[in-house]
Design a protein around this motif. Structure first.
Motif, PDB file in Angstrom:
ATOM      1  N   VAL A   1     -32.915   5.971   2.235  1.00 31.03           N
ATOM      2  CA  VAL A   1     -33.634   6.548   3.369  1.00 31.03           C
ATOM      3  C   VAL A   1     -34.287   5.456   4.217  1.00 31.03           C
ATOM      4  O   VAL A   1     -34.926   4.546   3.692  1.00 31.03           O
ATOM      5  N   LEU A   2     -34.115   5.557   5.519  1.00 31.46           N
ATOM      6  CA  LEU A   2     -34.882   4.760   6.477  1.00 31.46           C
ATOM      7  C   LEU A   2     -35.545   5.733   7.438  1.00 31.46           C
ATOM      8  O   LEU A   2     -34.890   6.346   8.269  1.00 31.46           O
ATOM      9  N   LEU A   3     -36.861   5.883   7.300  1.00 31.16           N
ATOM     10  CA  LEU A   3     -37.618   6.752   8.199  1.00 31.16           C
ATOM     11  C   LEU A   3     -38.585   5.963   9.072  1.00 31.16           C
ATOM     12  O   LEU A   3     -38.825   6.325  10.214  1.00 31.16           O
ATOM     13  N   ASP A   4     -39.141   4.897   8.539  1.00 37.51           N
ATOM     14  CA  ASP A   4     -40.098   4.092   9.286  1.00 37.51           C
ATOM     15  C   ASP A   4     -39.948   2.646   8.830  1.00 37.51           C
ATOM     16  O   ASP A   4     -40.404   2.272   7.743  1.00 37.51           O
ATOM     17  N   ALA A   5     -39.318   1.828   9.662  1.00 41.24           N
ATOM     18  CA  ALA A   5     -39.078   0.435   9.292  1.00 41.24           C
ATOM     19  C   ALA A   5     -40.375  -0.353   9.134  1.00 41.24           C
ATOM     20  O   ALA A   5     -40.378  -1.418   8.507  1.00 41.24           O
ATOM     21  N   LYS A   6     -41.474   0.136   9.687  1.00 39.32           N
ATOM     22  CA  LYS A   6     -42.746  -0.580   9.603  1.00 39.32           C
ATOM     23  C   LYS A   6     -43.508  -0.272   8.308  1.00 39.32           C
ATOM     24  O   LYS A   6     -44.564  -0.870   8.069  1.00 39.32           O
ATOM     25  N   ALA A   7     -42.985   0.634   7.493  1.00 32.62           N
ATOM     26  CA  ALA A   7     -43.684   1.032   6.266  1.00 32.62           C
ATOM     27  C   ALA A   7     -43.439   0.006   5.155  1.00 32.62           C
ATOM     28  O   ALA A   7     -42.877   0.311   4.097  1.00 32.62           O
ATOM     29  N   VAL A   8     -43.832  -1.232   5.418  1.00 32.69           N
ATOM     30  CA  VAL A   8     -43.644  -2.352   4.499  1.00 32.69           C
ATOM     31  C   VAL A   8     -44.922  -3.185   4.503  1.00 32.69           C
ATOM     32  O   VAL A   8     -45.559  -3.348   5.551  1.00 32.69           O
ATOM     33  N   HIS A   9     -45.316  -3.713   3.349  1.00 29.54           N
ATOM     34  CA  HIS A   9     -46.489  -4.585   3.276  1.00 29.54           C
ATOM     35  C   HIS A   9     -46.202  -5.830   4.113  1.00 29.54           C
ATOM     36  O   HIS A   9     -45.288  -6.606   3.822  1.00 29.54           O
ATOM     37  N   ARG A  10     -46.990  -6.064   5.135  1.00 29.38           N
ATOM     38  CA  ARG A  10     -46.705  -7.110   6.116  1.00 29.38           C
ATOM     39  C   ARG A  10     -46.804  -8.519   5.525  1.00 29.38           C
ATOM     40  O   ARG A  10     -46.191  -9.454   6.049  1.00 29.38           O
ATOM     41  N   ARG A  11     -47.541  -8.699   4.444  1.00 24.68           N
ATOM     42  CA  ARG A  11     -47.699 -10.032   3.882  1.00 24.68           C
ATOM     43  C   ARG A  11     -46.630 -10.357   2.840  1.00 24.68           C
ATOM     44  O   ARG A  11     -46.570 -11.485   2.335  1.00 24.68           O
ATOM     45  N   ARG A  12     -45.806  -9.388   2.510  1.00 29.47           N
ATOM     46  CA  ARG A  12     -44.703  -9.646   1.597  1.00 29.47           C
ATOM     47  C   ARG A  12     -43.511 -10.221   2.342  1.00 29.47           C
ATOM     48  O   ARG A  12     -43.297  -9.943   3.520  1.00 29.47           O
ATOM     49  N   THR A  13     -42.703 -10.978   1.630  1.00 33.56           N
ATOM     50  CA  THR A  13     -41.414 -11.377   2.188  1.00 33.56           C
ATOM     51  C   THR A  13     -40.433 -10.236   1.998  1.00 33.56           C
ATOM     52  O   THR A  13     -40.655  -9.325   1.182  1.00 33.56           O
ATOM     53  N   ALA A  14     -39.332 -10.277   2.752  1.00 37.19           N
ATOM     54  CA  ALA A  14     -38.304  -9.251   2.593  1.00 37.19           C
ATOM     55  C   ALA A  14     -37.754  -9.265   1.178  1.00 37.19           C
ATOM     56  O   ALA A  14     -37.504  -8.210   0.586  1.00 37.19           O
ATOM     57  N   ARG A  15     -37.568 -10.466   0.610  1.00 35.85           N
ATOM     58  CA  ARG A  15     -37.033 -10.553  -0.749  1.00 35.85           C
ATOM     59  C   ARG A  15     -37.979  -9.896  -1.753  1.00 35.85           C
ATOM     60  O   ARG A  15     -37.552  -9.167  -2.658  1.00 35.85           O
ATOM     61  N   ALA A  16     -39.284 -10.150  -1.582  1.00 38.23           N
ATOM     62  CA  ALA A  16     -40.257  -9.556  -2.501  1.00 38.23           C
ATOM     63  C   ALA A  16     -40.281  -8.037  -2.365  1.00 38.23           C
ATOM     64  O   ALA A  16     -40.426  -7.313  -3.361  1.00 38.23           O
ATOM     65  N   HIS A  17     -40.171  -7.551  -1.132  1.00 36.35           N
ATOM     66  CA  HIS A  17     -40.145  -6.101  -0.911  1.00 36.35           C
ATOM     67  C   HIS A  17     -38.946  -5.465  -1.608  1.00 36.35           C
ATOM     68  O   HIS A  17     -39.088  -4.462  -2.324  1.00 36.35           O
ATOM     69  N   LEU A  18     -37.778  -6.054  -1.425  1.00 32.46           N
ATOM     70  CA  LEU A  18     -36.574  -5.518  -2.051  1.00 32.46           C
ATOM     71  C   LEU A  18     -36.645  -5.637  -3.577  1.00 32.46           C
ATOM     72  O   LEU A  18     -36.196  -4.735  -4.297  1.00 32.46           O
ATOM     73  N   ALA A  19     -37.224  -6.730  -4.067  1.00 30.60           N
ATOM     74  CA  ALA A  19     -37.351  -6.915  -5.515  1.00 30.60           C
ATOM     75  C   ALA A  19     -38.274  -5.864  -6.128  1.00 30.60           C
ATOM     76  O   ALA A  19     -38.013  -5.362  -7.233  1.00 30.60           O
ATOM     77  N   ALA A  20     -39.348  -5.519  -5.424  1.00 28.80           N
ATOM     78  CA  ALA A  20     -40.264  -4.492  -5.922  1.00 28.80           C
ATOM     79  C   ALA A  20     -39.563  -3.138  -6.013  1.00 28.80           C
ATOM     80  O   ALA A  20     -39.728  -2.401  -7.000  1.00 28.80           O
ATOM     81  N   LEU A  21     -38.772  -2.812  -4.991  1.00 33.88           N
ATOM     82  CA  LEU A  21     -38.018  -1.558  -5.031  1.00 33.88           C
ATOM     83  C   LEU A  21     -36.994  -1.582  -6.157  1.00 33.88           C
ATOM     84  O   LEU A  21     -36.826  -0.589  -6.886  1.00 33.88           O
ATOM     85  N   ALA A  22     -36.306  -2.702  -6.309  1.00 32.69           N
ATOM     86  CA  ALA A  22     -35.274  -2.811  -7.343  1.00 32.69           C
ATOM     87  C   ALA A  22     -35.869  -2.649  -8.738  1.00 32.69           C
ATOM     88  O   ALA A  22     -35.263  -2.028  -9.625  1.00 32.69           O
ATOM     89  N   ALA A  23     -37.071  -3.177  -8.940  1.00 28.43           N
ATOM     90  CA  ALA A  23     -37.706  -3.114 -10.259  1.00 28.43           C
ATOM     91  C   ALA A  23     -37.991  -1.675 -10.686  1.00 28.43           C
ATOM     92  O   ALA A  23     -37.979  -1.362 -11.878  1.00 28.43           O
ATOM     93  N   THR A  24     -38.237  -0.790  -9.727  1.00 22.33           N
ATOM     94  CA  THR A  24     -38.548   0.610 -10.075  1.00 22.33           C
ATOM     95  C   THR A  24     -37.344   1.340 -10.646  1.00 22.33           C
ATOM     96  O   THR A  24     -37.495   2.373 -11.304  1.00 22.33           O
ATOM     97  N   HIS A  25     -36.119   0.820 -10.396  1.00 19.98           N
ATOM     98  CA  HIS A  25     -34.911   1.509 -10.849  1.00 19.98           C
ATOM     99  C   HIS A  25     -34.028   0.632 -11.734  1.00 19.98           C
ATOM    100  O   HIS A  25     -32.903   1.013 -12.062  1.00 19.98           O
ATOM    101  N   GLY A  26     -34.515  -0.543 -12.088  1.00 18.96           N
ATOM    102  CA  GLY A  26     -33.705  -1.428 -12.915  1.00 18.96           C
ATOM    103  C   GLY A  26     -32.479  -1.950 -12.190  1.00 18.96           C
ATOM    104  O   GLY A  26     -31.446  -2.237 -12.809  1.00 18.96           O
ATOM    105  N   ILE A  27     -32.574  -2.085 -10.875  1.00 19.09           N
ATOM    106  CA  ILE A  27     -31.449  -2.583 -10.075  1.00 19.09           C
ATOM    107  C   ILE A  27     -31.396  -4.096 -10.206  1.00 19.09           C
ATOM    108  O   ILE A  27     -32.419  -4.778 -10.030  1.00 19.09           O
ATOM    109  N   PRO A  28     -30.243  -4.687 -10.525  1.00 16.88           N
ATOM    110  CA  PRO A  28     -30.173  -6.144 -10.726  1.00 16.88           C
ATOM    111  C   PRO A  28     -30.426  -6.918  -9.438  1.00 16.88           C
ATOM    112  O   PRO A  28     -30.172  -6.432  -8.333  1.00 16.88           O
ATOM    113  N   ARG A  29     -30.913  -8.143  -9.594  1.00 22.73           N
ATOM    114  CA  ARG A  29     -31.210  -8.984  -8.437  1.00 22.73           C
ATOM    115  C   ARG A  29     -29.957  -9.351  -7.644  1.00 22.73           C
ATOM    116  O   ARG A  29     -30.046  -9.678  -6.465  1.00 22.73           O
ATOM    117  N   THR A  30     -28.811  -9.323  -8.316  1.00 20.08           N
ATOM    118  CA  THR A  30     -27.573  -9.608  -7.583  1.00 20.08           C
ATOM    119  C   THR A  30     -27.358  -8.597  -6.463  1.00 20.08           C
ATOM    120  O   THR A  30     -26.785  -8.917  -5.418  1.00 20.08           O
TER     121      THR A  30
END
Length: 318
Positions: free
Chosen positions: A77-106
């Motif tokens: 889902v993409l509803l609001d592209a601004k709904a991201v912690h502004r001080r995080r990097t994109a990689r950190a944001h994606l890593a946090a989401l991946a961790a909630t579902h056990g998605i590999p870093r690859t």
């Protein structure tokens, strides 16, 4: 598949979504159109459980969104592209989401490459342009390799290359058999991208059909030229056609088919030297469909101020 059945959402005395029912099927791109305030984003939020319906229900891939054990792998889902912690990097944001579902870093690297985040992936999101924020939002939506993808205004802020990329991405995902549901205000782009359209106005469904059928339901218009303009107009008057001036020897005729126009001109002894069918664009059909459903209507274009109408002359004071 997304199933929406008799969905209603009210806020006090305002009805944002009014008994809406439709199905978004896999294997095609379904476009969601409507004026501002029509209920598009509210409907999408209801589908993924960010709002609770007043009545009715929604299901994604056979069950309510909240009942999926791993929702990121079911629905992106993409509803609001601004709904991201502004001080995080994109990689950190994606890593946090991946961790909630056990998605590999690859998988993070895969979506970074797919969306063109590239060198910006280790920059803080607060410094992103609108277009880069959209790319990050799409990357997050695709992170779980979901069967269903919901994108609200995904091309907002993208440059022409990015707009074309989103078009090809949506079509590619649909070709893989996924369910793709997206909204946009760019009519020309929606006409190139979508296979099926759902049009909503003031919370009610105005159309739910393949895009070809919606375009075919537009007005029949024909550009006609003749050196005998007066005779042509008299002939067209007998057909009950709506006629609009084009130039000195041409008119645009709305109503009768080109063959009927030619027959009327021939019967009147008028020589026609152009008879060109004109196709309504998606924008034409959409504007006609929603003209009475617009909540926020623009006024006429302002006229220039008198003091700005004429250029300054030599010797005039500033």
């Amino acid at each position: 598949m997304i199933e929406i059945e008799h969905l209603t959402k009210t806020y006090g005395d305002r009805t944002a979504v009014d008994d809406v029912s439709f199905t978004v099927r896999p294997g095609r791109v379904t476009g969601f159109l409507g004026p501002n305030g029509a209920g598009k984003t509210t409907t999408m939020r209801l589908v993924v459980g960010l709002e609770n319906p007043t009545s009715g229900r929604t299901r994604v891939n056979g069950r309510p969104y909240a009942r999926h054990r791993a929702p990121l792998t079911e629905v992106g889902v993409l509803l609001d592209a601004k709904a991201v912690h502004r001080r995080r990097t994109a990689r950190a944001h994606l890593a946090a989401l991946a961790a909630t579902h056990g998605i590999p870093r690859t998988r993070i690297e895969e979506v970074v490459e797919l969306t063109g985040l590239g060198a910006a992936v280790d920059q803080r999101v607060g410094g992103y342009s609108l277009g880069m924020g959209q790319r990050l939002g799409i990357a997050a939506a695709l992170l779980g390799d979901p069967r269903t993808v919901i994108l609200d205004e995904p091309v907002n802020g993208l440059d022409p290359e990015g707009v074309v990329w989103v078009r090809h991405l949506a079509q590619y995902l649909a070709a893989e058999g996924r369910t793709v549901f997206l909204s946009s205000h760019l009519m020309s782009e929606m006409a190139r991208t979508a296979d099926h359209l759902v049009v909503i106005g003031r919370g009610r469904i105005l159309a739910d059909a393949p895009i070809d059928r919606i375009l075919a339901g537009g007005r029949t218009r024909t550009r006609v030229r003749s050196t005998d303009r007066a005779g042509l107009l008299r002939a067209l008057e007998r057909t009950g056609a709506e006629v609009a001036d084009l130039d000195d020897d041409g008119v645009v005729v709305t109503g009768p088919e080109p063959r009927r126009i030619a027959e009327a001109a021939m019967a009147a002894g008028v020589l026609v030297h152009e008879l060109t069918p004109l196709s309504d664009t998606l924008e034409d059909v959409y504007m006609a469909m929603t003209q009475d459903e617009v909540e926020y209507r623009s006024g006429p274009a302002p006229r220039p101020a008198p003091w700005a109408a004429a250029p300054a002359r030599n010797g005039d004071r500033a």
